[in-house]
Design an enzyme around this catalytic site. Structure first.
Site, PDB file in Angstrom:
ATOM      1  N   ARG A   1     -10.166 -11.506   2.061  1.00 17.31           N
ATOM      2  CA  ARG A   1     -10.809 -12.695   1.748  1.00 17.31           C
ATOM      3  C   ARG A   1     -10.608 -14.425   2.121  1.00 17.31           C
ATOM      4  NH1 ARG A   1     -11.398  -9.674  -4.032  1.00 17.31           N
ATOM      5  NH2 ARG A   1     -11.506  -7.647  -2.712  1.00 17.31           N
TER       6      ARG A   1
ATOM      7  N   LYS B   1       1.045  -1.299   0.358  1.00 14.80           N
ATOM      8  CA  LYS B   1       0.203  -0.255   0.062  1.00 14.80           C
ATOM      9  C   LYS B   1       0.783   1.143  -0.160  1.00 14.80           C
ATOM     10  CE  LYS B   1      -3.918  -1.505   2.452  1.00 14.80           C
ATOM     11  NZ  LYS B   1      -4.487  -1.788   1.132  1.00 14.80           N
TER      12      LYS B   1
HETATM   13  N1  BES Z   1      -8.175  -2.977   4.408  1.00 10.64           N
HETATM   14  C1  BES Z   1      -8.708  -3.216   2.963  1.00 10.64           C
HETATM   15  C2  BES Z   1      -9.829  -2.905   2.849  1.00 10.64           C
HETATM   16  C3  BES Z   1      -9.946  -1.085   3.466  1.00 10.64           C
HETATM   17  C4  BES Z   1      -9.807  -0.545   2.861  1.00 10.64           C
HETATM   18  C5  BES Z   1     -10.297  -1.053   4.808  1.00 10.64           C
HETATM   19  C6  BES Z   1      -9.266   1.061   2.993  1.00 10.64           C
HETATM   20  C7  BES Z   1     -10.485  -0.045   4.519  1.00 10.64           C
HETATM   21  C8  BES Z   1     -10.239   0.933   4.543  1.00 10.64           C
HETATM   22  C9  BES Z   1      -8.525  -4.564   2.208  1.00 10.64           C
HETATM   23  O1  BES Z   1      -7.810  -5.484   2.456  1.00 10.64           O
HETATM   24  C10 BES Z   1      -7.875  -4.203   0.999  1.00 10.64           C
HETATM   25  O2  BES Z   1      -6.466  -3.961   0.622  1.00 10.64           O
HETATM   26  N2  BES Z   1      -8.511  -4.665  -0.299  1.00 10.64           N
HETATM   27  C11 BES Z   1      -7.793  -3.603  -2.236  1.00 10.64           C
HETATM   28  C12 BES Z   1      -8.879  -5.228  -2.198  1.00 10.64           C
HETATM   29  C13 BES Z   1      -7.994  -4.638  -3.945  1.00 10.64           C
HETATM   30  C14 BES Z   1      -6.632  -5.437  -3.782  1.00 10.64           C
HETATM   31  C15 BES Z   1      -9.658  -6.685  -4.748  1.00 10.64           C
HETATM   32  C16 BES Z   1      -9.087  -2.943  -1.653  1.00 10.64           C
HETATM   33  O3  BES Z   1      -9.661  -2.789  -1.391  1.00 10.64           O
HETATM   34  O4  BES Z   1      -8.333  -2.326  -2.870  1.00 10.64           O
HETATM   35 MN    MN Z   2      -5.373  -5.619   2.202  1.00  8.37          MN
END
Ligand code: BES
Ligand code: MN
Ligand code: ZN
Length: 498
Positions: free
Chosen positions: A352, A278
């Site tokens: 997931r 990230k």
């Molecule tokens: N934990 C994150 C989702 C999240 C984002 C929670 C902002 C709270 C605030 C999750 O694990 C994630 O990173 N999801 C990705 C999925 C994508 C790679 C398909 C996302 O939301 O970008």
């Molecule tokens: Mn994530």
């Protein structure tokens, strides 16, 4: 803080402050009218001048030591908004706002006037008053220097006018206290920094909760998970030196042999994104990526404390998601417990992955319903902001029960469509499934992915709490930081006789 319920005249009861309420645009009635008379009409003056109109959260503070001898030293009138719009949330907001204001003023003993407010029984009303104050006064100062002059309300009394209301109010206050304590138990875990809330520490917290209230606790270690074929969960854990834990909690308050409700909560104690790392900005917040798991532990704790007549199981797959030489990588293919293979497109779609195996594992409990709760997708934040939980599932009766519990607790959910077409982007080229697709309908495609791991024929609902787990600004009964979202909602669902 000591929480008491009493019957009597709030204007004659000695305290640092008494809290009364008023509806917007309504004539003064009951205790407020009596108070106005005793104070020579100063409340009416405040209303006439337009300083106090009864809008939600509005307050009028008066010093009353001289007029109300032997009674409250202050009177705080709080607005509840329009009478026909009164909700549980209005009472909780009033309670939280008043409690925080009085704490700030240094009041130690406060008395809140509680009655059967429009459509709510005295029990429900007392429950919400207790919750509003206890949740609003929550602080997280584990890592702050000790403040010797810390202001604290020591005693909160809920006052009913009539003795006949005492029993109901006591019951409501007790329920409200037990629920609030569990919300705060969850908040403490979520607010804790990731170095102080590893999967191991989270498992210890679950164990402690289990001991406190009488739950069966067990944690599956990595070796157990390997034997069970949980290749999806273990893939996420591979990048971290912290061992993963699949925390299990069981509570049998229902009839023997009655199928349980299984709750599954995502607990990524830190989500760096892994190899698909990230950006720097805001990454520190990803300590709250275990909010779903914390909520499940909170619900299990409260369900036992409240002795709810249900059989319940809590499953919390806990892991870190970090990049390292042993981390899982884009392009890897792993196999989940139900045999399905998954190609990793993004290691940041880890939630997931851990939920998939936990959902498979739930099959052994022969559940009557499964509800998972997770900070799953950034897309949900975009779609619903910080106001609503994204609700998906395969059973309309279960969905409507959750929607209903959501509006009662003001932890509101909004249903998203789960058409088969949304599974298409998640189908793999070299595997059965892929763990990520494009940005389109990200929240729903994640939901469809999870559905592939739900035991056949079982009612299932998925709650995406990505947008509502963390409070940025601070609200009446939700201070800045972890909200503890889902605990009240799921308990309401269970109390409604799920
Ligand atoms: N934990 C994150 C989702 C999240 C984002 C929670 C902002 C709270 C605030 C999750 O694990 C994630 O990173 N999801 C990705 C999925 C994508 C790679 C398909 C996302 O939301 O970008
Ligand atoms: Mn994530
Ligand atoms: Zn995550």
């Amino acid at each position: 803080m000591d929480l008491k319920v009493k019957a009597g005249d709030i204007l004659k009861d000695k305290s640092d402050a008494a809290v009364l309420t008023a509806f917007e645009g309504e004539a003064m009635s009951g205790i407020l009218k009596d108070a106005d008379k005793a104070l020579g009409g100063v409340i009416s003056d405040g209303v006439k001048s337009g300083e106090f109109t009864g809008k939600p959260g509005e307050m009028l503070l008066l010093h009353t030591a001289k007029e109300l001898k032997g009674g409250p030293a202050r009177l705080l009138v709080v607005g509840l908004g329009k009478k026909d719009k009164l909700k549980a949330d209005s009472l909780m907001r009033a309670s939280g706002t008043a409690a925080r204001k009085l704490r700030k003023l240094g009041c130690k003993e406060v008395v809140f006037s509680v009655d059967e407010s429009a459509g709510l029984t005295i029990t429900r009303s007392a429950m919400h008053w207790a919750q509003g104050a206890l949740l609003g006064l929550y602080t997280y100062d584990t890592f702050k220097a000790v403040d010797k002059d810390k202001k604290e309300i020591k005693k909160l009394t809920l006052m009913v006018a009539d003795r006949s209301a005492l029993k109901g109010a006591e019951e409501g206050a007790k329920t409200g206290r037990l629920i609030s304590e569990s919300v705060c138990y969850a908040r403490d875990m979520i607010n804790a920094p990731a170095n102080e809330m590893t999967p191991t520490i989270m498992a210890e917290r679950a164990k402690r909760a289990a001991k406190d209230v009488g739950l069966r606790y067990k944690s599956l270690e990595a070796s157990d998970c390997r034997k069970l074929g949980m290749g999806s969960f273990l893939a996420v854990a591979a990048g971290s030196v912290q061992p993963p834990k699949l925390i299990t909690l069981e509570y049998s308050g229902g009839k023997r042999g009655e199928k349980p409700v299984v709750l599954v909560g995502k607990a990524i104690t830190f989500d760096s994104g892994g190899i698909s790392i990230k950006p720097v900005s805001g990454m520190e917040k990803m300590k709250y990526d275990m909010s779903g798991g914390a909520a499940v532990i909170g619900v299990m704790r409260a369900a036992a404390a409240l002795k709810l007549p249900v059989n319940l199981v809590g499953l919390v797959p806990a892991s870190e998601n970090l990049p390292s030489g042993s981390a899982y990588k884009p392009g890897d293919v792993v196999r989940a417990m139900n045999g399905k293979t998954i190609e990793i497109i993004s290691t940041d779609a880890e939630g997931r992955m851990v939920l998939a195996d936990a959902l498979c594992y739930s099959e052994r409990y022969k559940p009557r319903a499964i509800i998972d709760i997770a900070t799953l997708t950034g897309g949900c934040v975009v779609a619903l902001g910080d106001q609503a939980i994204g609700l998906m599932g395969n059973d309309s009766a279960l969905n409507s029960a959750i929607l209903d519990a959501g509006s009662k607790t003001f932890e509101r959910a909004w249903e998203l469509p789960m058409w088969d077409e949304f599974l298409e982007p998640m189908k793999g080229d070299v595997s059965d499934l892929r763990n990520a697709a494009g940005r389109e309908a990200q929240t729903i495609t994640a939901g469809k992915f999870l559905e592939e791991f739900v035991p056949k024929g079982v009612a299932w609902a998925h709650l995406d709490i990505a947008g509502v787990a963390w409070e940025e600004k601070g609200m009446a009964y939700i201070p800045k930081g972890a909200r503890g979202t889902g605990v009240r909602l799921l308990l309401e669902y269970l109390m409604a006789g799920a």
